[in-house]
Design a protein around this motif. Structure first.
Motif, PDB file in Angstrom:
ATOM      1  N   THR A 147      63.269 -43.706  -7.064  1.00  0.00           N
ATOM      2  CA  THR A 147      63.825 -44.980  -6.405  1.00  0.00           C
ATOM      3  C   THR A 147      64.778 -45.000  -5.081  1.00  0.00           C
ATOM      4  N   ARG A 148      64.704 -43.793  -4.602  1.00  0.00           N
ATOM      5  CA  ARG A 148      65.141 -43.327  -3.403  1.00  0.00           C
ATOM      6  C   ARG A 148      64.394 -43.837  -2.209  1.00  0.00           C
ATOM      7  N   LEU A 149      63.030 -44.244  -2.315  1.00  0.00           N
ATOM      8  CA  LEU A 149      62.402 -44.740  -1.566  1.00  0.00           C
ATOM      9  C   LEU A 149      61.764 -46.063  -2.145  1.00  0.00           C
ATOM     10  N   ARG A 150      62.006 -47.380  -1.554  1.00  0.00           N
ATOM     11  CA  ARG A 150      61.312 -48.351  -1.987  1.00  0.00           C
ATOM     12  C   ARG A 150      60.439 -49.020  -0.950  1.00  0.00           C
ATOM     13  N   VAL A 151      59.248 -49.317  -1.433  1.00  0.00           N
ATOM     14  CA  VAL A 151      58.163 -49.877  -0.734  1.00  0.00           C
ATOM     15  C   VAL A 151      57.690 -51.291  -1.052  1.00  0.00           C
ATOM     16  N   ARG A 152      57.816 -52.142   0.057  1.00  0.00           N
ATOM     17  CA  ARG A 152      57.483 -53.514  -0.160  1.00  0.00           C
ATOM     18  C   ARG A 152      56.148 -53.735   0.480  1.00  0.00           C
ATOM     19  N   SER A 153      55.280 -54.514   0.102  1.00  0.00           N
ATOM     20  CA  SER A 153      53.848 -54.872   1.059  1.00  0.00           C
ATOM     21  C   SER A 153      53.954 -56.142   1.317  1.00  0.00           C
ATOM     22  N   GLU A 154      53.196 -56.430   2.402  1.00  0.00           N
ATOM     23  CA  GLU A 154      52.976 -57.774   3.086  1.00  0.00           C
ATOM     24  C   GLU A 154      51.506 -57.684   3.605  1.00  0.00           C
ATOM     25  N   THR A 155      50.715 -58.552   3.392  1.00  0.00           N
ATOM     26  CA  THR A 155      49.344 -58.964   4.014  1.00  0.00           C
ATOM     27  C   THR A 155      49.401 -59.880   4.865  1.00  0.00           C
ATOM     28  N   GLY A 156      48.758 -59.537   6.091  1.00  0.00           N
ATOM     29  CA  GLY A 156      49.107 -60.331   7.223  1.00  0.00           C
ATOM     30  C   GLY A 156      47.932 -61.365   7.162  1.00  0.00           C
ATOM     31  N   ASP A 157      47.769 -62.652   7.746  1.00  0.00           N
ATOM     32  CA  ASP A 157      46.561 -63.424   7.751  1.00  0.00           C
ATOM     33  C   ASP A 157      46.276 -63.278   9.367  1.00  0.00           C
ATOM     34  N   GLY A 158      45.000 -63.899   9.736  1.00  0.00           N
ATOM     35  CA  GLY A 158      44.665 -63.644  11.103  1.00  0.00           C
ATOM     36  C   GLY A 158      43.232 -63.065  11.114  1.00  0.00           C
ATOM     37  N   PRO A 159      42.896 -62.811  12.411  1.00  0.00           N
ATOM     38  CA  PRO A 159      41.643 -62.461  12.799  1.00  0.00           C
ATOM     39  C   PRO A 159      41.274 -61.321  11.905  1.00  0.00           C
ATOM     40  N   SER A 160      42.033 -60.241  11.885  1.00  0.00           N
ATOM     41  CA  SER A 160      41.817 -59.006  11.255  1.00  0.00           C
ATOM     42  C   SER A 160      42.876 -58.850  10.351  1.00  0.00           C
ATOM     43  N   PRO A 161      42.622 -58.600   9.044  1.00  0.00           N
ATOM     44  CA  PRO A 161      43.791 -58.379   7.999  1.00  0.00           C
ATOM     45  C   PRO A 161      44.261 -57.224   8.302  1.00  0.00           C
ATOM     46  N   VAL A 162      45.605 -57.271   8.015  1.00  0.00           N
ATOM     47  CA  VAL A 162      46.778 -56.219   8.165  1.00  0.00           C
ATOM     48  C   VAL A 162      47.373 -55.897   6.812  1.00  0.00           C
TER      49      VAL A 162
END
Length: 147
Positions: A30-45
């Protein structure tokens, strides 16, 4: 060999709607936490926000997880937000460089954005700021005007 901890779930891969600020996984005790977000738009990110220490142990776990993610992802662009990184060592810089050079080979564009002071300092000391495109905060350089 399966990763040692849960891999971030790529919502685009199974057709589910994108989820913002979805907790995904933690690495290196748990020394590194990673959260994800998926972006909307013309090209998914897919945007991964890193928070904590990026060192030889946590960078190895990140690399393993991104390998699995790349194997099952349908998202053509990955953004690693480094603004929450509080510690960064040489091994992790080379891990980031490897990620930036190998994922495009399987069709995933990678960008490093918002490097924290710890990341910028470590990259400058190692002479890797330009290779990692960190001298402009990870943003693309401005276009050169032709005469």
């Amino acid at each position: 060999m399966p990763p040692s901890h849960p891999v971030p779930h790529d919502k685009a891969a199974d057709g589910a709607p994108p989820c913002r600020d979805e907790p995904s996984w933690t690495g290196g005790a748990t020394r590194l936490r990673v959260r994800s977000e998926t972006g909307d738009g013309p090209s998914p990110v897919l945007r991964l926000l890193l928070d904590g220490e990026l060192d030889v142990d946590t960078a190895a776990a990140l690399r393993e997880d991104l390998t699995v993610l790349a194997a099952r992802s349908t998202v053509p662009s990955l953004v690693l937000d480094l603004s929450g990184v509080t510690f960064c060592d040489l091994a992790s810089l080379y891990t980031l460089l490897g990620i930036c050079r190998t994922l495009p080979l399987v069709g995933i564009e990678v960008r490093l954005v918002e490097p924290s002071a710890a990341v910028r300092t470590a990259a400058r000391r190692a002479g890797l700021a330009t290779d990692l495109n960190l001298d402009r905060g990870g943003e693309e350089p401005p276009p050169v005007a032709l005469p």
